[in-house]
Design an enzyme around this catalytic site. Sequence first.
Site, short mmCIF file in Angstrom:
data_model
loop_
_atom_site.label_atom_id
_atom_site.label_comp_id
_atom_site.label_asym_id
_atom_site.label_seq_id
_atom_site.Cartn_x
_atom_site.Cartn_y
_atom_site.Cartn_z
N ALA A 276 0.87 -1.33 0.09
CA ALA A 276 -0.06 -0.02 -0.16
C ALA A 276 0.86 1.03 0.07
O ALA A 276 0.75 1.80 1.12
CB ALA A 276 -0.84 -0.06 1.33
N HIS A 451 -24.35 19.00 26.60
CA HIS A 451 -23.84 18.50 27.51
C HIS A 451 -24.35 17.18 27.82
O HIS A 451 -25.66 17.07 28.09
CB HIS A 451 -23.56 19.07 28.79
CG HIS A 451 -22.55 18.42 29.74
ND1 HIS A 451 -21.56 18.11 29.68
CD2 HIS A 451 -23.37 17.80 30.97
CE1 HIS A 451 -21.02 17.45 30.82
NE2 HIS A 451 -22.23 17.27 31.50
P1 NAD Z 1 -0.28 6.87 0.88
O1 NAD Z 1 0.36 7.82 0.08
O2 NAD Z 1 -1.28 7.50 2.02
O3 NAD Z 1 0.91 6.14 1.89
C1 NAD Z 1 1.76 5.24 1.11
C2 NAD Z 1 2.91 5.15 2.15
O4 NAD Z 1 3.73 4.22 1.30
C3 NAD Z 1 3.99 6.55 2.18
O5 NAD Z 1 3.99 6.77 3.62
C4 NAD Z 1 5.24 6.26 1.60
O6 NAD Z 1 6.41 6.78 2.18
C5 NAD Z 1 5.20 4.63 1.66
N1 NAD Z 1 6.35 3.94 0.85
C6 NAD Z 1 6.27 4.01 -0.49
N2 NAD Z 1 7.34 3.24 -1.16
C7 NAD Z 1 7.64 2.61 0.00
C8 NAD Z 1 8.74 1.35 -0.06
N3 NAD Z 1 9.25 1.01 -0.95
N4 NAD Z 1 8.95 0.88 1.37
C9 NAD Z 1 8.35 1.32 2.38
N5 NAD Z 1 7.28 2.47 2.30
C10 NAD Z 1 7.02 2.92 1.11
O7 NAD Z 1 -1.01 5.56 -0.19
P2 NAD Z 1 -2.08 4.59 0.21
O8 NAD Z 1 -2.10 4.35 1.66
O9 NAD Z 1 -1.72 3.55 -0.79
O10 NAD Z 1 -3.29 5.41 0.13
C11 NAD Z 1 -3.50 6.08 -1.22
C12 NAD Z 1 -4.58 7.19 -1.35
O11 NAD Z 1 -5.81 6.68 -0.93
C13 NAD Z 1 -4.34 7.91 0.17
O12 NAD Z 1 -3.66 9.08 0.00
C14 NAD Z 1 -5.69 8.52 0.64
O13 NAD Z 1 -5.98 9.99 -0.51
C15 NAD Z 1 -6.71 7.35 -0.25
N6 NAD Z 1 -7.34 6.93 0.97
C16 NAD Z 1 -8.20 7.70 1.73
C17 NAD Z 1 -8.85 6.79 3.06
C18 NAD Z 1 -9.48 7.67 3.87
O14 NAD Z 1 -9.79 8.76 3.33
N7 NAD Z 1 -9.93 7.26 5.08
C19 NAD Z 1 -8.03 5.53 3.08
C20 NAD Z 1 -7.69 4.69 2.18
C21 NAD Z 1 -7.12 5.50 1.13
#
Ligand code: NAD
Length: 479
Positions: A276, A451
């Site tokens: 992810a 409250h």
């Molecule tokens: P994200 O961008 O939130 O997080 C991805 C993470 O992976 C980052 O912190 C990055 O540094 C890390 N990463 C990248 N390459 C790596 C590697 N080789 N080794 C270790 N870590 C690595 O992306 P996501 O979690 O895939 O989610 C995508 C998008 O989907 C989110 O940005 C969000 O906008 C959306 N989303 C929203 C919600 C919500 O609103 N609750 C929930 C899920 C997803």
Amino acid sequence: MSDSYDVVVIGGGPGGYAAAIKATHLGQKVACIDKYINKNGKPALGGTCANVGCIPSKALLDSTWKFHEAQGELSVHGIDVGNVSMDVAQMIKRKDDIVEKQTGGVAMLLKANGVTWLQGTGKLVAGKKVEFVPHDGDAQVLEAQNVILATGSSPIELPMAKLQEDIIVDNSGALEFTEVPKRLGVIGAGIIGLELGSVWSRLGSDVVVLEAMDAFLPMVDKQVGKEALKNLKKQGLDIRLSARLTGTTVKDGIVSVEYTDADGEQTMEVDKLIVAVGRRPITEDLFSVDSGVNLDERGFIFVNQSCATDVPGVYAIGDIVRGPALAHKATEEGVMVAELISGHHAEINYDCIPSVIYTHPEVSWVGLSEEQVKAQGDEYKTGMFAFVANGRAVAANETTGFVKVVSDVATDRVLGVHIVGPQASEIIMQAVIALEFGASTEDLQLMVFAHPGLSEVLHEAMLDVDGKAIHSVKRKRRK
Ligand code: NAD
Ligand code: FAD
């Protein structure tokens, strides 16, 4: 012969289907093309959000939190449920039923509003025409006054962690495990990694989350991120920062994960691995080179504030354009574009889009963080109030976290609100309303909050900006 429409929308996710419905409300003749085929081999509307995103992930988060509570937390209320166990198949079936209801609901809404749902693939070609290739039938060309591109995003794949059956999976696979993996690895401590890591951790998986960056949730206010990290670790998520994945090998159904951290090269073995690491816009084969549509420097479709592309009458919305990849942002862009196409004024206040992470505790925010305001060099004040000092939170045994407010010194205007704690996903909407109306902290200080309510924590945080919080022993000196 070609069919003609006032509006053709390509993509039936929360951006596309909302645009289609709104455009019909405003008198347009609309077709919505969507190519999604669900795991039962059937076309389904609702996009990533309804099929493999927001809705199914929240269904599993809710099921597993109830399981977690039943396992121990209920005993504090005097409730003894004896030995509890989780029927994973039933949990997944419930999630599937919810998805079916939601996606079926979208189809019903399109029908009721007179939107033509075209099942297949759409592509914009020169002259604002749309090539439509049905799942079963011959290609046709649609004429359109206006075209809305809304094809969403897909998970970024890592060459060193290629997806494999149900062993190395993305967000879709992570919603489908048929049993609780004993050891689960998650690559990326982003929103998906934390939400889906929480799901399986609550059911008993030993979860290790590898995050390449040295900062945890860098987009979140620092104090909020620190509190969230502390609590997620306490729940059993082993979150390792500065840990970059370098390779994977699968042998006998076990994944060997190689990564580097501050101590050098490391290896761990897990039974399942969720990748992810972010999402990328789906733009391949969406438009022909001579269509006139351009990409920006990050590979998103280039649009202005009104989501207009470089081609008059062609718009793009949601995950394929700049800004946060959030369902509600996609929906509002869809509604805005439908209004603009229909000759109305419409705009979005991008500074007031809330974000929520549905872990426990929940994390939510809107507006600027303290770090962002500081970087701008503006004079600011902060107020904070903890849930532990709130009667409703104590009664509910949900006392983790706090609300933090950042405000402007000169105008007293609320610049940002950051929450980690119970119902953060709901409380944040009060802050959204405050920011949207340009409220000052004094405006909120003077309001009467019911409250006992968790929202009183927001009220007290607003009061704390001026050292006026009532239920606080650490009072700031009043100015
Ligand atoms: P994200 O961008 O939130 O997080 C991805 C993470 O992976 C980052 O912190 C990055 O540094 C890390 N990463 C990248 N390459 C790596 C590697 N080789 N080794 C270790 N870590 C690595 O992306 P996501 O979690 O895939 O989610 C995508 C998008 O989907 C989110 O940005 C969000 O906008 C959306 N989303 C929203 C919600 C919500 O609103 N609750 C929930 C899920 C997803
Ligand atoms: P999508 O929802 O991706 O829809 C695009 C549709 O277009 C799809 O059906 C796709 O098949 C179709 N399509 C693609 N190309 C073509 C083509 N050429 N022709 C025809 N059809 C095409 N966001 C939140 O706000 N809150 C959350 O809690 C949340 N949780 C999430 C959890 C997970 C696990 C994931 C993966 C995402 C989550 N998101 C969440 C993000 C949210 O799902 C997306 O931001 C949102 O779905 C984007 O909407 P969209 O309309 O732009 O695209």
